[in-house]
Scaffold this motif. Sequence first.
Motif, PDB file in Angstrom:
ATOM      1  N   MET A   8       0.864  -1.170   0.000  1.00 10.11           N
ATOM      2  CA  MET A   8       0.000   0.000   0.000  1.00 10.11           C
ATOM      3  C   MET A   8       0.901   1.220   0.000  1.00 10.11           C
ATOM      4  SD  MET A   8      -3.297   0.931   2.332  1.00 10.11           S
ATOM      5  CE  MET A   8      -2.435   1.011   3.874  1.00 10.11           C
ATOM      6  N   GLY A   9       0.668   2.100  -0.956  1.00 13.44           N
ATOM      7  CA  GLY A   9       1.484   3.297  -1.058  1.00 13.44           C
ATOM      8  C   GLY A   9       0.811   4.327  -1.931  1.00 13.44           C
ATOM      9  N   ARG A  10       1.538   5.419  -2.179  1.00 15.34           N
ATOM     10  CA  ARG A  10       1.004   6.511  -2.990  1.00 15.34           C
ATOM     11  C   ARG A  10       1.629   6.509  -4.368  1.00 15.34           C
ATOM     12  NH1 ARG A  10      -2.488   9.436  -0.351  1.00 15.34           N
ATOM     13  NH2 ARG A  10      -2.357   9.534   1.904  1.00 15.34           N
ATOM     14  N   LEU A  11       0.814   6.752  -5.377  1.00 15.96           N
ATOM     15  CA  LEU A  11       1.296   6.838  -6.750  1.00 15.96           C
ATOM     16  C   LEU A  11       2.210   8.049  -6.900  1.00 15.96           C
ATOM     17  CD1 LEU A  11      -2.041   6.011  -8.485  1.00 15.96           C
ATOM     18  CD2 LEU A  11       0.071   4.807  -8.915  1.00 15.96           C
ATOM     19  N   VAL A  12       3.358   7.869  -7.521  1.00 23.75           N
ATOM     20  CA  VAL A  12       4.297   8.991  -7.696  1.00 23.75           C
ATOM     21  C   VAL A  12       4.029   9.753  -8.989  1.00 23.75           C
ATOM     22  CG1 VAL A  12       6.052   7.896  -6.275  1.00 23.75           C
ATOM     23  CG2 VAL A  12       6.106   7.579  -8.746  1.00 23.75           C
ATOM     24  N   ALA A  13       3.204   9.207  -9.882  1.00 25.33           N
ATOM     25  CA  ALA A  13       2.830   9.880 -11.129  1.00 25.33           C
ATOM     26  C   ALA A  13       1.503   9.301 -11.613  1.00 25.33           C
ATOM     27  CB  ALA A  13       3.902   9.680 -12.196  1.00 25.33           C
ATOM     28  N   ASP A  14       0.839  10.018 -12.503  1.00 17.66           N
ATOM     29  CA  ASP A  14      -0.386   9.496 -13.099  1.00 17.66           C
ATOM     30  C   ASP A  14      -0.058   8.272 -13.949  1.00 17.66           C
ATOM     31  OD1 ASP A  14      -1.868  11.547 -12.005  1.00 17.66           O
ATOM     32  OD2 ASP A  14      -2.026  12.699 -13.866  1.00 17.66           O
ATOM     33  N   THR A  30       4.742   3.534 -10.439  1.00 13.18           N
ATOM     34  CA  THR A  30       5.568   3.396  -9.244  1.00 13.18           C
ATOM     35  C   THR A  30       4.790   3.915  -8.048  1.00 13.18           C
ATOM     36  OG1 THR A  30       7.570   3.702 -10.561  1.00 13.18           O
ATOM     37  CG2 THR A  30       7.777   4.054  -8.189  1.00 13.18           C
ATOM     38  N   ILE A  31       4.893   3.192  -6.923  1.00  9.22           N
ATOM     39  CA  ILE A  31       4.289   3.674  -5.685  1.00  9.22           C
ATOM     40  C   ILE A  31       5.381   3.893  -4.648  1.00  9.22           C
ATOM     41  CG2 ILE A  31       2.046   2.614  -6.131  1.00  9.22           C
ATOM     42  CD1 ILE A  31       2.735   0.438  -4.095  1.00  9.22           C
ATOM     43  N   ALA A  32       5.162   4.890  -3.816  1.00  8.23           N
ATOM     44  CA  ALA A  32       6.059   5.176  -2.700  1.00  8.23           C
ATOM     45  C   ALA A  32       5.453   4.535  -1.457  1.00  8.23           C
ATOM     46  CB  ALA A  32       6.201   6.679  -2.499  1.00  8.23           C
ATOM     47  N   VAL A  33       6.214   3.653  -0.828  1.00  5.39           N
ATOM     48  CA  VAL A  33       5.756   2.928   0.352  1.00  5.39           C
ATOM     49  C   VAL A  33       6.642   3.348   1.522  1.00  5.39           C
ATOM     50  CG1 VAL A  33       5.389   0.665   1.387  1.00  5.39           C
ATOM     51  CG2 VAL A  33       5.017   0.987  -1.065  1.00  5.39           C
ATOM     52  N   ASP A  34       6.037   3.958   2.543  1.00  2.00           N
ATOM     53  CA  ASP A  34       6.795   4.380   3.718  1.00  2.00           C
ATOM     54  C   ASP A  34       7.359   3.178   4.453  1.00  2.00           C
ATOM     55  OD1 ASP A  34       6.362   7.088   3.335  1.00  2.00           O
ATOM     56  OD2 ASP A  34       4.608   7.158   4.660  1.00  2.00           O
ATOM     57  N   ARG A  35       8.574   3.315   4.929  1.00  2.00           N
ATOM     58  CA  ARG A  35       9.161   2.267   5.757  1.00  2.00           C
ATOM     59  C   ARG A  35       8.528   2.321   7.139  1.00  2.00           C
ATOM     60  NH1 ARG A  35      15.521   2.542   3.958  1.00  2.00           N
ATOM     61  NH2 ARG A  35      15.132   1.834   1.829  1.00  2.00           N
ATOM     62  N   SER A  36       8.462   1.192   7.803  1.00  2.00           N
ATOM     63  CA  SER A  36       7.752   1.118   9.088  1.00  2.00           C
ATOM     64  C   SER A  36       8.589   1.630  10.257  1.00  2.00           C
ATOM     65  CB  SER A  36       7.308  -0.322   9.356  1.00  2.00           C
ATOM     66  OG  SER A  36       8.435  -1.175   9.379  1.00  2.00           O
TER      67      SER A  36
END
Length: 157
Positions: A8-14, A30-36
Motif C-alpha cells: 500500500m502506497g502513494r502513486l508517484v505519477a499518473d 511506481t508507488i512510494a511505500v513508507d518504511r515502518s
Amino acid sequence: MLNVAILMGRLVADPEIRHTPNDIAVTSFTIAVDRSYVKAGAERQADFIDIVAWRATAEFVCKYFRKGQMIAVQGSIQTRSYTDKDGNKRKAFEIVADNVHFADSKRDNSASSMGSGTSMYQQPQTQPDVISTPAPAYTSGDTGDFEEILNDDDLPF
C-alpha cells in the motif's frame, strides 16, 4: 511455492495506458511505500516500488487513480534480466498486479475530486457545536421501515 506481495502506497505519477502490438492493455507505475521504522534524528524514508498491471487491471488503474492517491496492490514479484544501452547486464524487480484497491478514505477522495477542498461529508455551517466525525457507512433508520414476515416458508434460503 509461494510468491505473494501486498503493498500500500502513494502513486508517484499518473498512470498511463499503453497497448502491446496484440492490443493488450498494460500500464507501469511506481508507488512510494513508507518504511515502518524511522532512524533516530532522521525523517521517515520510503521505498519506490515498480508495479505492472495488465488488461482490465491496467485499464482500471488508469481510469480511477491519479498521482498522490493511496493504492493497495496485491500481486507477485517478478524479475527480468536485460542489457542496458551501455552493454551492462541488469536485473529488474517489479510487482505484477493481480488486484488493486482504493486505499484512500471516501472523504479524501471526494475532497480531492471536488477541487475546491470541500467535501460532501462536511457538516452544515449552521451547527457549530457538532463535532466533526466521519459519516458512518450505514444509515440508522428505525425498525418501522421493515415489515415482519410471519411465515418463513416462502424464504428462498
